[in-house]
Design a protein around this motif. Structure first.
Motif, PDB file in Angstrom:
ATOM      1  N   PRO A 221      27.575   8.741 -16.612  1.00  0.00           N
ATOM      2  CA  PRO A 221      28.476   9.659 -17.319  1.00  0.00           C
ATOM      3  C   PRO A 221      28.247  11.116 -16.904  1.00  0.00           C
ATOM      4  CG  PRO A 221      27.358   8.179 -18.844  1.00  0.00           C
ATOM      5  CD  PRO A 221      26.736   7.965 -17.520  1.00  0.00           C
ATOM      6  N   ASN A 222      29.297  11.937 -17.092  1.00  0.00           N
ATOM      7  CA  ASN A 222      29.180  13.352 -16.770  1.00  0.00           C
ATOM      8  C   ASN A 222      27.966  13.940 -17.466  1.00  0.00           C
ATOM      9  OD1 ASN A 222      31.519  12.917 -15.455  1.00  0.00           O
ATOM     10  ND2 ASN A 222      32.767  14.331 -16.668  1.00  0.00           N
ATOM     11  N   GLY A 223      27.168  14.666 -16.704  1.00  0.00           N
ATOM     12  CA  GLY A 223      25.966  15.241 -17.282  1.00  0.00           C
ATOM     13  C   GLY A 223      25.036  15.729 -16.196  1.00  0.00           C
ATOM     14  N   VAL A 224      23.869  16.169 -16.635  1.00  0.00           N
ATOM     15  CA  VAL A 224      22.891  16.745 -15.711  1.00  0.00           C
ATOM     16  C   VAL A 224      21.693  15.790 -15.611  1.00  0.00           C
ATOM     17  CG1 VAL A 224      21.455  18.779 -15.264  1.00  0.00           C
ATOM     18  CG2 VAL A 224      23.699  19.045 -16.341  1.00  0.00           C
ATOM     19  N   TYR A 225      21.252  15.561 -14.392  1.00  0.00           N
ATOM     20  CA  TYR A 225      20.220  14.545 -14.122  1.00  0.00           C
ATOM     21  C   TYR A 225      19.090  15.104 -13.246  1.00  0.00           C
ATOM     22  CZ  TYR A 225      23.795  11.313 -15.793  1.00  0.00           C
ATOM     23  OH  TYR A 225      24.736  10.669 -16.568  1.00  0.00           O
ATOM     24  N   VAL A 226      17.884  14.591 -13.474  1.00  0.00           N
ATOM     25  CA  VAL A 226      16.772  14.842 -12.557  1.00  0.00           C
ATOM     26  C   VAL A 226      16.979  13.909 -11.372  1.00  0.00           C
ATOM     27  CG1 VAL A 226      14.258  14.876 -12.245  1.00  0.00           C
ATOM     28  CG2 VAL A 226      15.224  15.181 -14.530  1.00  0.00           C
ATOM     29  N   THR A 227      16.884  14.456 -10.164  1.00  0.00           N
ATOM     30  CA  THR A 227      17.118  13.616  -8.980  1.00  0.00           C
ATOM     31  C   THR A 227      16.060  13.858  -7.899  1.00  0.00           C
ATOM     32  OG1 THR A 227      18.633  15.334  -8.151  1.00  0.00           O
ATOM     33  CG2 THR A 227      19.641  13.466  -9.261  1.00  0.00           C
ATOM     34  N   TYR A 236      12.972  15.924  -1.639  1.00  0.00           N
ATOM     35  CA  TYR A 236      12.821  17.112  -2.487  1.00  0.00           C
ATOM     36  C   TYR A 236      13.220  16.742  -3.907  1.00  0.00           C
ATOM     37  CZ  TYR A 236      13.269  19.410   2.075  1.00  0.00           C
ATOM     38  OH  TYR A 236      13.116  19.785   3.384  1.00  0.00           O
ATOM     39  N   ARG A 237      12.665  17.429  -4.883  1.00  0.00           N
ATOM     40  CA  ARG A 237      13.140  17.275  -6.264  1.00  0.00           C
ATOM     41  C   ARG A 237      14.463  18.029  -6.411  1.00  0.00           C
ATOM     42  NH1 ARG A 237      10.356  15.868 -10.624  1.00  0.00           N
ATOM     43  NH2 ARG A 237       9.985  14.117  -9.242  1.00  0.00           N
ATOM     44  N   GLY A 238      15.403  17.444  -7.136  1.00  0.00           N
ATOM     45  CA  GLY A 238      16.697  18.101  -7.332  1.00  0.00           C
ATOM     46  C   GLY A 238      17.138  18.039  -8.778  1.00  0.00           C
ATOM     47  N   VAL A 239      18.191  18.785  -9.080  1.00  0.00           N
ATOM     48  CA  VAL A 239      18.807  18.673 -10.393  1.00  0.00           C
ATOM     49  C   VAL A 239      20.311  18.626 -10.145  1.00  0.00           C
ATOM     50  CG1 VAL A 239      18.471  21.145 -10.803  1.00  0.00           C
ATOM     51  CG2 VAL A 239      18.965  19.664 -12.713  1.00  0.00           C
ATOM     52  N   SER A 298      17.241  26.570 -17.157  1.00  0.00           N
ATOM     53  CA  SER A 298      16.343  25.722 -17.967  1.00  0.00           C
ATOM     54  C   SER A 298      16.415  24.249 -17.518  1.00  0.00           C
ATOM     55  CB  SER A 298      16.569  25.912 -19.469  1.00  0.00           C
ATOM     56  OG  SER A 298      17.749  25.326 -19.856  1.00  0.00           O
ATOM     57  N   ASP A 299      17.578  23.801 -16.995  1.00  0.00           N
ATOM     58  CA  ASP A 299      17.665  22.439 -16.419  1.00  0.00           C
ATOM     59  C   ASP A 299      16.693  22.316 -15.239  1.00  0.00           C
ATOM     60  OD1 ASP A 299      19.799  21.890 -18.155  1.00  0.00           O
ATOM     61  OD2 ASP A 299      21.325  22.408 -16.656  1.00  0.00           O
ATOM     62  N   ILE A 300      16.668  23.366 -14.421  1.00  0.00           N
ATOM     63  CA  ILE A 300      15.797  23.344 -13.230  1.00  0.00           C
ATOM     64  C   ILE A 300      14.327  23.258 -13.663  1.00  0.00           C
ATOM     65  CG2 ILE A 300      15.013  24.732 -11.230  1.00  0.00           C
ATOM     66  CD1 ILE A 300      17.990  25.787 -11.086  1.00  0.00           C
ATOM     67  N   GLU A 301      13.985  23.981 -14.724  1.00  0.00           N
ATOM     68  CA  GLU A 301      12.600  23.934 -15.234  1.00  0.00           C
ATOM     69  C   GLU A 301      12.237  22.522 -15.682  1.00  0.00           C
ATOM     70  OE1 GLU A 301      10.195  26.137 -14.912  1.00  0.00           O
ATOM     71  OE2 GLU A 301      11.746  27.172 -13.760  1.00  0.00           O
ATOM     72  N   ILE A 302      13.175  21.869 -16.367  1.00  0.00           N
ATOM     73  CA  ILE A 302      12.919  20.479 -16.818  1.00  0.00           C
ATOM     74  C   ILE A 302      12.688  19.576 -15.606  1.00  0.00           C
ATOM     75  CG2 ILE A 302      13.974  18.455 -17.950  1.00  0.00           C
ATOM     76  CD1 ILE A 302      15.366  20.442 -19.873  1.00  0.00           C
ATOM     77  N   ALA A 303      13.552  19.735 -14.593  1.00  0.00           N
ATOM     78  CA  ALA A 303      13.433  18.885 -13.398  1.00  0.00           C
ATOM     79  C   ALA A 303      12.116  19.131 -12.677  1.00  0.00           C
ATOM     80  CB  ALA A 303      14.615  19.133 -12.466  1.00  0.00           C
ATOM     81  N   LYS A 304      11.688  20.394 -12.640  1.00  0.00           N
ATOM     82  CA  LYS A 304      10.422  20.720 -11.954  1.00  0.00           C
ATOM     83  C   LYS A 304       9.249  20.037 -12.637  1.00  0.00           C
ATOM     84  CE  LYS A 304      11.211  25.287  -9.979  1.00  0.00           C
ATOM     85  NZ  LYS A 304      11.063  26.728 -10.234  1.00  0.00           N
ATOM     86  N   LYS A 305       9.300  19.992 -13.995  1.00  0.00           N
ATOM     87  CA  LYS A 305       8.158  19.448 -14.747  1.00  0.00           C
ATOM     88  C   LYS A 305       8.194  17.924 -14.841  1.00  0.00           C
ATOM     89  CE  LYS A 305       7.556  23.435 -17.774  1.00  0.00           C
ATOM     90  NZ  LYS A 305       8.639  23.884 -18.657  1.00  0.00           N
ATOM     91  N   TRP A 306       9.306  17.312 -14.509  1.00  0.00           N
ATOM     92  CA  TRP A 306       9.498  15.872 -14.749  1.00  0.00           C
ATOM     93  C   TRP A 306       8.498  15.031 -13.966  1.00  0.00           C
ATOM     94  CZ3 TRP A 306      10.921  11.133 -12.651  1.00  0.00           C
ATOM     95  CH2 TRP A 306      11.416  10.188 -13.561  1.00  0.00           C
TER      96      TRP A 306
END
Ligand SMILES: Cc1cc2nc3c(=O)[nH]c(=O)nc-3n(C[C@H](O)[C@H](O)[C@H](O)COP(=O)(O)O)c2cc1C
Ligand SMILES: Nc1ncnc2c1ncn2[C@@H]1O[C@H](COP(=O)(O)OP(=O)(O)O)[C@@H](O)[C@H]1O
Length: 306
Positions: A221-227, A236-239, A298-306
């Motif tokens: 579904p439409n949304g933001v994901y850690v990738t 590389y880590r992505g968002v 803040s999404d990028i921060e979440i992805a970095k810490k995941w």
């Protein structure tokens, strides 16, 4: 691996062991079939063959809505996964009318004649031939006559439910990325070329790679994901945002775009892989690009810490 496609006149000179199916998603259950195929091929000195159709057969048989025909893996993505299995041949057979109309016995004859099949390795629910009339019992009935053996593989279960492409499609469409990944046995991914976007990303200091997807590719579904993003064989880590960017305009088509962390290269036109790891939040319409930018940070921060 030899990749045979766009022909129904394929031939393999050596004796073979074969597994057949749609293999949408190449999930854990498919992996078990392939493991058995490779084991038997090695033991019996046979070439290993996976036989699949180039589009989901349901697409030609029924005029269903596109949403019911969406695939976990496109032909190209399936080819990429098969390549890593170490099989000798992948046959991606065009799903033509003459093949759809073949009786189970004619299908067996065709396989045995063109591929010298000595072993069929199939799942317990494998169906083939006109109106899906053939199954593993049919295969066994003709085994003596045509001189091959049949190995039937029981489906792997996830708790009570059989692991299947349908189960995984349901989990992906519900946004349960982690569940879908555990059923797949790898991370759900999208493989495609990087195209030009609106060039707004760089103006807010968050450039994003835009990818076009085939209309039949399933998306969460439409949304933001850690990738995880693979560029030139490096991860590389992505968002990633899946959706239509409602903050920018009301009529964007659904697309996917990714900010790659600790990365700074122009990669327009390159083929990249984006693997989905986890869901962060739903896509939203913000009042301004500035507000969106704050949220993206803040999404990028979440992805970095995941
Ligand atoms: C992490 C991330 C989160 C995003 N979230 C949203 C969102 O909630 N709403 C939205 O309209 N667009 C969202 N987007 C898309 C942005 O609008 C888009 O990246 C920006 O407009 C730049 O687009 P461009 O690459 O076409 O220039 C998001 C993008 C990223 C990378
Ligand atoms: N960290 C990064 N993440 C994503 N893309 C990057 C990154 N660094 C540089 N790029 C490059 O910048 C382009 C994205 O810039 P952007 O302004 O968003 O343009 P567009 O709208 O065309 O995607 C990407 O296609 C890529 O070539």
């Amino acid at each position: 691996m030899e990749y045979i496609r766009e022909t129904i006149d394929f031939k393999v000179a050596n004796d073979t062991a074969i597994t057949l199916g749609k293999f949408d998603g190449l999930h854990k259950g498919h992996e078990l079939l392939i493991e058995n195929l490779i084991k038997i091929s090695n033991e019996k000195n046979l070439k290993s063959v996976a036989f699949t159709f180039d589009i989901p057969p349901v697409k030609l048989v029924k005029e269903d809505k596109l949403s019911q025909n969406k695939v976990i893996t496109t032909n190209d993505e399936k080819h990429y996964i098969f390549e890593k299995t170490g099989l000798d041949y992948l046959i991606e057979c065009p799903f033509r009318k003459e093949i759809m109309m073949m009786s189970p016995i004619d299908f067996i004859k065709w396989m045995v004649k063109s591929l010298n099949v000595k072993y069929f390795i199939v799942g317990e629910d494998f169906k083939f031939g006109y109106k899906r009339q053939g199954n593993y019992i049919t295969l066994k009935e003709y085994s003596k006559q045509f001189g091959y053996k049949v190995l039937v593989i029981t489906k792997i279960k996830d708790e009570q439910r059989d692991i299947s492409s349908t189960y995984i499609r349901e989990e992906l469409l519900s946004g349960n990325i982690r569940k879908a990944n555990s059923l797949l046995g790898y991370e759900f991914f999208v493989k495609s070329k990087v195209i030009q976007g609106n060039k707004i990303g760089r103006t807010i200091g968050i450039p994003t790679i835009n990818m076009i997807l085939p209309p039949n590719k399933i998306l969460p579904p439409n949304g933001v994901y850690v990738t995880s993003v693979n560029v030139d064989e490096k991860w590389y880590r992505g968002v990633t945002n899946v959706g239509c960017k409602p903050t920018i305009s009301d009529n964007n088509p659904i697309g996917i775009e990714t900010y790659i962390i600790d990365f700074c290269q122009d990669i327009y036109g390159k083929e990249v892989y984006v693997s989905f790891l986890d869901f962060i939040r739903e896509e939203r319409k913000f009042n301004s690009i500035e507000e969106l930018k704050h949220q993206m940070i803040s999404d990028i921060e979440i992805a970095k810490k995941w």
